[in-house]
Enzyme design. Structure first.
Site, mmCIF file in Angstrom:
data_model
loop_
_atom_site.group_PDB
_atom_site.id
_atom_site.type_symbol
_atom_site.label_atom_id
_atom_site.label_comp_id
_atom_site.label_asym_id
_atom_site.label_seq_id
_atom_site.Cartn_x
_atom_site.Cartn_y
_atom_site.Cartn_z
ATOM 1 N N HIS A 1 6.043 6.824 1.454
ATOM 2 C CA HIS A 1 7.487 6.639 1.353
ATOM 3 C C HIS A 1 7.940 5.504 2.273
ATOM 4 C CE1 HIS A 1 7.102 9.785 4.608
ATOM 5 N NE2 HIS A 1 7.663 8.784 5.236
ATOM 6 N N THR B 1 6.763 -2.857 -3.672
ATOM 7 C CA THR B 1 7.972 -2.092 -3.355
ATOM 8 C C THR B 1 8.822 -1.845 -4.597
ATOM 9 O OG1 THR B 1 9.174 -4.106 -2.778
ATOM 10 C CG2 THR B 1 8.065 -2.924 -0.979
ATOM 11 N N LYS B 2 8.371 -2.352 -5.745
ATOM 12 C CA LYS B 2 9.075 -2.156 -7.016
ATOM 13 C C LYS B 2 8.081 -1.659 -8.049
ATOM 14 C CE LYS B 2 12.718 -5.386 -6.261
ATOM 15 N NZ LYS B 2 12.852 -6.587 -5.592
ATOM 16 N N ARG C 1 4.242 -9.417 -7.450
ATOM 17 C CA ARG C 1 4.870 -9.871 -8.692
ATOM 18 C C ARG C 1 3.860 -9.688 -9.815
ATOM 19 N NH1 ARG C 1 2.529 -13.879 -6.287
ATOM 20 N NH2 ARG C 1 1.712 -15.695 -7.364
#
Length: 170
Positions: free
Chosen positions: A99, A144-145, A159
């Site tokens: 997390h 983080t995405k 990316r």
């Protein structure tokens, strides 16, 4: 009994990986019952001591991990207990999955990782994100995405480099 050995084949020629995952599966099995936890408390302490403190691999017994996990050079591997990992995934050394602390001081949910995901060395995956099935995450990536299925992700921040060709796309 097959539950305890479900990662054995994916860690051929890697006795340390086989042993760590056998011990993890046994600790997870014990964790399902309060009576078992009381009876096997010494084993749970031994698991934590040997795997976490000696070998430097943090895989809490409450972590949900699908069958066929493969560990390559497991040193400095940290997985939060809230992480969910699918079937037939590969993890390499110095990887952190967990997390992240939010602005209000609370913590986000942990990542959910799909099936057949290959995670390179020194990767960081944090936050309330999803990694799709059949994803490759390159060494040193900071994720983080969320990453869609059938993708290759690299870099800091990560990316999408490429969409992998699948039998359905070809």
């Amino acid at each position: 009994m097959s539950y305890l050995f479900q990662d054995w084949q994916s860690n051929r020629k890697n006795f340390k990986g086989q042993l760590v995952l056998f011990m993890f599966r046994l600790a997870s099995l014990i964790n399902r019952s309060m009576i078992a936890k009381v009876i096997f408390i010494l084993y749970l302490l031994f698991y934590r001591y040997l795997v976490e403190w000696i070998w430097g691999i943090e895989i809490p017994r409450k972590t949900k991990i699908g069958k066929g996990l493969s560990l390559f050079h497991g040193q400095a591997l940290v997985i939060n207990q809230g992480v969910v990992i699918g079937d037939n995934c590969t993890l390499r050394n110095s990887t952190t999955i967990g997390h992240k602390k939010l602005a209000d001081g609370t913590f986000s949910r942990c990542p959910r990782i799909g099936n057949n995901v290959d995670i390179g060395a020194n990767v960081v995956i944090i936050g309330d994100i999803e990694i799709g099935d059949n994803v490759v995450i390159g060494a040193g990536a900071v994720v983080t995405k969320s990453i869609p299925a059938n993708s290759v992700a690299v870099g800091n921040p990560a990316r999408i480099l490429d969409k992998k060709e699948t039998a359905a796309n070809a």
